[in-house]
Scaffold this motif. Structure first.
Motif, PDB file in Angstrom:
ATOM      1  N   TYR A 202       0.822  -1.204   0.000  1.00 16.68           N
ATOM      2  CA  TYR A 202       0.000   0.000   0.000  1.00 16.68           C
ATOM      3  C   TYR A 202       0.863   1.263   0.000  1.00 16.68           C
ATOM      4  CZ  TYR A 202      -3.992  -2.992   1.180  1.00 16.68           C
ATOM      5  OH  TYR A 202      -4.979  -3.958   1.167  1.00 16.68           O
ATOM      6  N   GLU A 203       1.917   1.267   0.795  1.00 23.28           N
ATOM      7  CA  GLU A 203       2.798   2.434   0.836  1.00 23.28           C
ATOM      8  C   GLU A 203       3.379   2.742  -0.542  1.00 23.28           C
ATOM      9  OE1 GLU A 203       5.681   1.528   3.774  1.00 23.28           O
ATOM     10  OE2 GLU A 203       4.385   2.035   5.479  1.00 23.28           O
ATOM     11  N   ASN A 204       3.763   1.702  -1.255  1.00 19.26           N
ATOM     12  CA  ASN A 204       4.411   1.895  -2.554  1.00 19.26           C
ATOM     13  C   ASN A 204       3.431   2.287  -3.660  1.00 19.26           C
ATOM     14  OD1 ASN A 204       7.489   1.121  -2.735  1.00 19.26           O
ATOM     15  ND2 ASN A 204       6.585  -0.244  -1.208  1.00 19.26           N
ATOM     16  N   ILE A 205       2.182   1.848  -3.582  1.00 17.60           N
ATOM     17  CA  ILE A 205       1.255   2.189  -4.662  1.00 17.60           C
ATOM     18  C   ILE A 205       0.506   3.490  -4.404  1.00 17.60           C
ATOM     19  CG2 ILE A 205       0.973  -0.248  -5.259  1.00 17.60           C
ATOM     20  CD1 ILE A 205      -1.920  -0.039  -4.130  1.00 17.60           C
ATOM     21  N   TYR A 206       0.506   3.977  -3.155  1.00 18.77           N
ATOM     22  CA  TYR A 206      -0.242   5.189  -2.854  1.00 18.77           C
ATOM     23  C   TYR A 206       0.628   6.415  -2.570  1.00 18.77           C
ATOM     24  CZ  TYR A 206      -4.612   2.561  -2.578  1.00 18.77           C
ATOM     25  OH  TYR A 206      -5.706   1.783  -2.879  1.00 18.77           O
ATOM     26  N   ILE A 207       1.817   6.234  -2.077  1.00 14.32           N
ATOM     27  CA  ILE A 207       2.658   7.365  -1.702  1.00 14.32           C
ATOM     28  C   ILE A 207       3.698   7.597  -2.791  1.00 14.32           C
ATOM     29  CG2 ILE A 207       4.200   8.319   0.033  1.00 14.32           C
ATOM     30  CD1 ILE A 207       2.873   6.484   2.081  1.00 14.32           C
TER      31      ILE A 207
END
Length: 281
Positions: free
Chosen positions: A57-62
């Protein structure tokens, strides 16, 4: 509506009168459309690989921030006899998307899109539009495009906010696959539609493929990204984008051989007095 304006608007989707109040929540500093479970019998995730999910999630959203970006592309579309076309798209983050389409040496169409809505002028047919985002949603047979979503789609960023309850994530040698395990409900200005969702990412978390299939009709949108390029501050952008719109008819538009720049530029837009306004119905 003439094809020049339709092409230009679809281009900028990968490209009311206030930004639509979608069912949304924040993903870090980025707004994304929230998709909700539909029905009481939804299957839930057992939460086993939550640490891996958090990293995912961190990599696809931030993503790294930017102030402005210029995109030069070649456009082809299967419903136009005159192609490829030259397109310039300029984005000021969270403020505006300006787009210009040329055929040979002729300036065919121009648009400016802000959180308040869409303005576009068709110089070939001497008409223009001034509308909210409903026209673009109807054109694509969907209901979730607003300004921020449009900006994210153009840049290859994840624009749907998913959760452990409504999706599964699988890892293979090619990367990651995220798919819905329930019907995904998107509510926009009181209009509700349900979709099945499928997204694929590379091992580096670049978005490769998105498909939203309406569960009650043949309407679907597919977006394919490839040839990702790295820039300063770890910013990554796709050089090629293909949008496929499926319904009673199938059509597609392709942006390729994209060149990116990050200097500020002028974004002129005006409508000559003798142009006819096209009413969006």
């Amino acid at each position: 509506m003439k094809k020049w304006i339709s092409l230009l608007l679809v281009t900028t989707v990968i490209l009311s009168c206030k930004t639509r109040k979608n069912a949304m929540q924040n993903a870090s500093d980025n707004d994304s459309i929230k998709i909700e479970n539909a029905g009481d019998q939804d299957k839930t995730d057992d939460g086993k690989n939550i640490s891996d999910r958090l990293t995912f999630y961190e990599n696809i959203y931030i993503h790294p921030e930017f102030n402005q970006m210029k995109i030069n592309s070649k456009i082809t579309a299967d419903n136009l006899r005159v192609s490829p076309l030259d397109a310039t798209i300029y984005i000021e983050s969270d403020k505006k998307i300006w787009s210009n389409i040329n055929f040979l040496f002729f300036n065919a169409a121009r648009a400016i899109i802000t959180p308040e809505g869409i303005k576009a002028v068709d110089k070939y047919n001497k008409n223009y539009i001034d509308s909210d985002f409903e026209y673009l949603n109807n054109l694509l047979n969907i209901n979730f495009i607003d300004y921020k979503t449009l900006e994210k789609i153009l840049l290859g960023r994840t624009f749907l906010l998913v959760s452990n309850r409504n999706s599964e994530i699988k890892k293979n040698e090619d990367g990651y696959q995220l798919s819905s395990i329930t019907k995904q409900k998107i509510v926009t200005n009181g209009v509700e539609r349900e979709y099945k969702l499928n997204m694929r990412y590379s091992n580096d978390y670049d978005l490769i493929y998105v498909k939203l299939q309406d569960v009650k009709s043949d309407d679907a949108v597919e977006i394919v990204y490839d040839q990702w390029e790295s820039f300063d501050n770890n910013l990554r952008l796709p050089q090629n984008v293909k949008i496929i719109i499926k319904g009673s008819k199938t059509s597609q538009i392709v942006l390729e051989n994209t060149k990116f720049g990050f200097t500020k530029m002028e974004t002129p837009y005006s409508v000559p007095a003798n142009y006819k306004k096209i009413e969006i119905k």
